[in-house]
Design an enzyme around this catalytic site. Structure first.
Site, mmCIF file in Angstrom:
data_model
loop_
_atom_site.group_PDB
_atom_site.id
_atom_site.type_symbol
_atom_site.label_atom_id
_atom_site.label_comp_id
_atom_site.label_asym_id
_atom_site.label_seq_id
_atom_site.Cartn_x
_atom_site.Cartn_y
_atom_site.Cartn_z
ATOM 1 N N THR A 46 3.096 -2.554 6.182
ATOM 2 C CA THR A 46 2.140 -0.647 6.007
ATOM 3 C C THR A 46 2.076 -0.906 7.217
ATOM 4 O OG1 THR A 46 0.424 -2.438 5.998
ATOM 5 C CG2 THR A 46 1.788 -2.380 4.177
ATOM 6 N N THR A 47 1.507 -0.968 8.520
ATOM 7 C CA THR A 47 1.388 -0.110 9.933
ATOM 8 C C THR A 47 2.836 1.219 9.888
ATOM 9 O OG1 THR A 47 0.002 -1.918 10.556
ATOM 10 C CG2 THR A 47 1.052 -0.602 11.991
ATOM 11 N N TYR A 109 -3.465 -1.114 -6.103
ATOM 12 C CA TYR A 109 -3.532 -0.372 -6.534
ATOM 13 C C TYR A 109 -3.270 -0.693 -8.648
ATOM 14 C CZ TYR A 109 -3.491 3.866 -10.145
ATOM 15 O OH TYR A 109 -3.925 4.661 -10.828
ATOM 16 N N TYR A 135 1.198 -11.823 2.231
ATOM 17 C CA TYR A 135 -0.192 -10.298 2.748
ATOM 18 C C TYR A 135 -0.976 -10.061 2.137
ATOM 19 C CZ TYR A 135 -1.577 -6.619 5.501
ATOM 20 O OH TYR A 135 -1.950 -5.707 6.091
ATOM 21 N N ARG A 140 -7.142 -2.968 1.310
ATOM 22 C CA ARG A 140 -6.297 -1.355 1.066
ATOM 23 C C ARG A 140 -5.479 -2.122 -0.297
ATOM 24 N NH1 ARG A 140 -4.175 1.194 5.190
ATOM 25 N NH2 ARG A 140 -5.166 0.888 7.157
ATOM 26 N N LYS A 164 -0.413 -14.038 6.092
ATOM 27 C CA LYS A 164 -1.237 -13.170 6.591
ATOM 28 C C LYS A 164 -1.749 -12.886 6.356
ATOM 29 C CE LYS A 164 -0.816 -8.348 8.963
ATOM 30 N NZ LYS A 164 -0.435 -7.189 8.576
ATOM 31 N N ILE A 206 -0.423 -11.215 13.468
ATOM 32 C CA ILE A 206 0.547 -9.856 13.196
ATOM 33 C C ILE A 206 -1.042 -8.906 13.289
ATOM 34 C CG2 ILE A 206 1.816 -8.786 11.844
ATOM 35 C CD1 ILE A 206 2.408 -11.121 10.666
#
Length: 292
Positions: A46-47, A109, A135, A140, A164, A206
C-alpha cells in the site's frame, strides 16, 4: 519462510513530474535498499500507492523490479483490496517468477464481519501459487482482523504463513503469539513498535521509514533478533521523530520528501495525496540533521 525473517521494506513508487512511473529512481531505490542490508523487499504494497496504479503499470513495475533485484534478496508482491473476486483474478493472472510471497491487505472500506474477512482470505489462499502474508491495518481499512480470525486462517491454510500486524494492539499481538501454529510468523507493520514486538516474538518488520534509512532499520531489526535491545533502543529512539514526520501528512508523502532530499527521486505523489507542506518539509529537514 526464512525469507520473511528480518527487515523488509515496502517500496515507494517514484513518479516523474508528469505522473508517470520514474523507473530510473526505482532502480536507484532498489539498489539503495539491497546495498544497505535490507533482508527483503515488498513491491507494490500500500505504501507503493498501488491503489492509484493501473493494471498495466503494476505489471510493468513488477517485471522491472524482478529484473533489478536479480534474485539478490527475496521479493514479496503486494496484491490486495476490497473486491475479493478482482483480487483472486489478479492473483490467477500474476506471474510469480522472482517472488517468494504475496502480501495482501485486509479489505478496506467495506468493513466486513470476521467471517467475511475469513472467506476473503480463504478465496485468496485457494487461488495463490505463493505463500500469503496477511496484513491487518485497521487504522486504514476501517476494520480489525481479530487474533481469532488470524489464527483460524493460519491453521486452516498452510500457505497462509505470516501476518503483518499494524493494529498497534499488544493484547492482539499477545493472543496471536500465544495461539498461532509454531511456524506462523508475526511481522511488525508499524516502525515505532518493532522493538517491543520483536521482544515478544515477532520475527521482523515491513518498514516505511526504511525506504529512507535502510541501514539503520536493518541494524535495529538485526539487534533485536540477537536480543540486544539496549543497542537497538538507541536506533529506535533516533528514528522516532522522523518516523512520525513521515506520516503526519499521509504516507508515503513524508518519506518521499526525505528520499528527494537524499537524492533519490522526487516527492511527486498521485492524487488524492499531495506533497507535504513547507512546514512539514522544514521539520523533516531539521530532524534529518540529527540522524547520522
Amino acid at each position: 519462510m526464512n525469507e520473511l525473517h528480518g527487515a523488509g521494506v515496502a517500496l515507494v513508487t517514484p513518479f516523474n513530474a508528469d505522473g508517470t512511473v520514474d523507473f530510473e529512481s526505482l532502480a536507484q531505490l532498489i539498489d539503495y535498499q539491497i546495498n544497505a542490508g535490507m533482508n527483503y523487499l515488498v513491491s507494490l504494497g500500500t505504501t507503493g500507492e498501488v491503489a492509484t496504479l493501473s493494471k498495466e503499470e503494476r505489471k510493468h513495475i513488477w517485471d522491472f523490479t524482478v529484473k533489478q533485484v536479480n534474485a539478490r534478496v527475496p521479493l514479496v508482491a503486494g496484491i490486495g483490496g476490497n473486491n475479493t473476486a478482482e483480487i483472486v483474478d489478479q492473483i490467477k493472472n500474476f506471474d510469480p517468477t522472482g517472488f517468494c510471497a504475496i502480501l495482501s491487505v485486509s479489505p478496506y472500506y467495506n468493513k466486513p464481519v470476521q467471517e467475511g474477512i475469513y472467506q476473503h482470505y480463504k478465496a485468496i489462499a485457494e487461488a495463490s501459487p505463493l505463500p500469503i502474508i496477511l496484513y491487518n491495518v485497521p487504522g486504514r481499512t476501517g476494520s480489525n482482523m481479530t487474533p481469532e480470525t488470524t489464527v483460524r486462517l493460519a491453521r486452516d491454510f498452510k500457505n497462509i504463513v505470516a501476518t503483518k500486524e499494524a493494529s498497534g494492539s499488544f493484547a492482539q499481538f499477545n493472543a496471536i503469539l500465544r495461539d498461532k501454529p509454531a511456524d506462523f510468523l508475526l511481522i511488525s507493520g508499524d516502525d515505532p513498535i518493532t522493538l517491543p514486538m520483536m521482544a515478544l516474538g515477532a520475527v521482523g518488520l515491513i518498514s516505511v521509514v526504511g525506504n529512507a534509512y535502510p541501514a539503520k532499520v536493518a541494524e535495529l531489526v538485526a539487534l533485536c533478533a540477537k536480543g540486544n535491545y539496549t543497542a537497538a533502543r538507541t536506533i529506535h529512539n533516533e528514528l522516532l521523530e522522523i518516523t512520525d514526520l513521515c506520516f503526519v501528512e499521509g504516507n508515503p508523502c513524508g518519506v518521499k520528501y526525505i528520499l528527494q532530499e537524499q537524492g533519490i527521486g522526487q516527492d511527486h505523489v498521485r492524487l488524492p495525496l499531495i506533497p507535504v507542506s513547507a512546514k512539514t518539509q522544514a521539520a523533516i529537514q531539521a530532524e534529518m540533521q540529527k540522524i547520522h
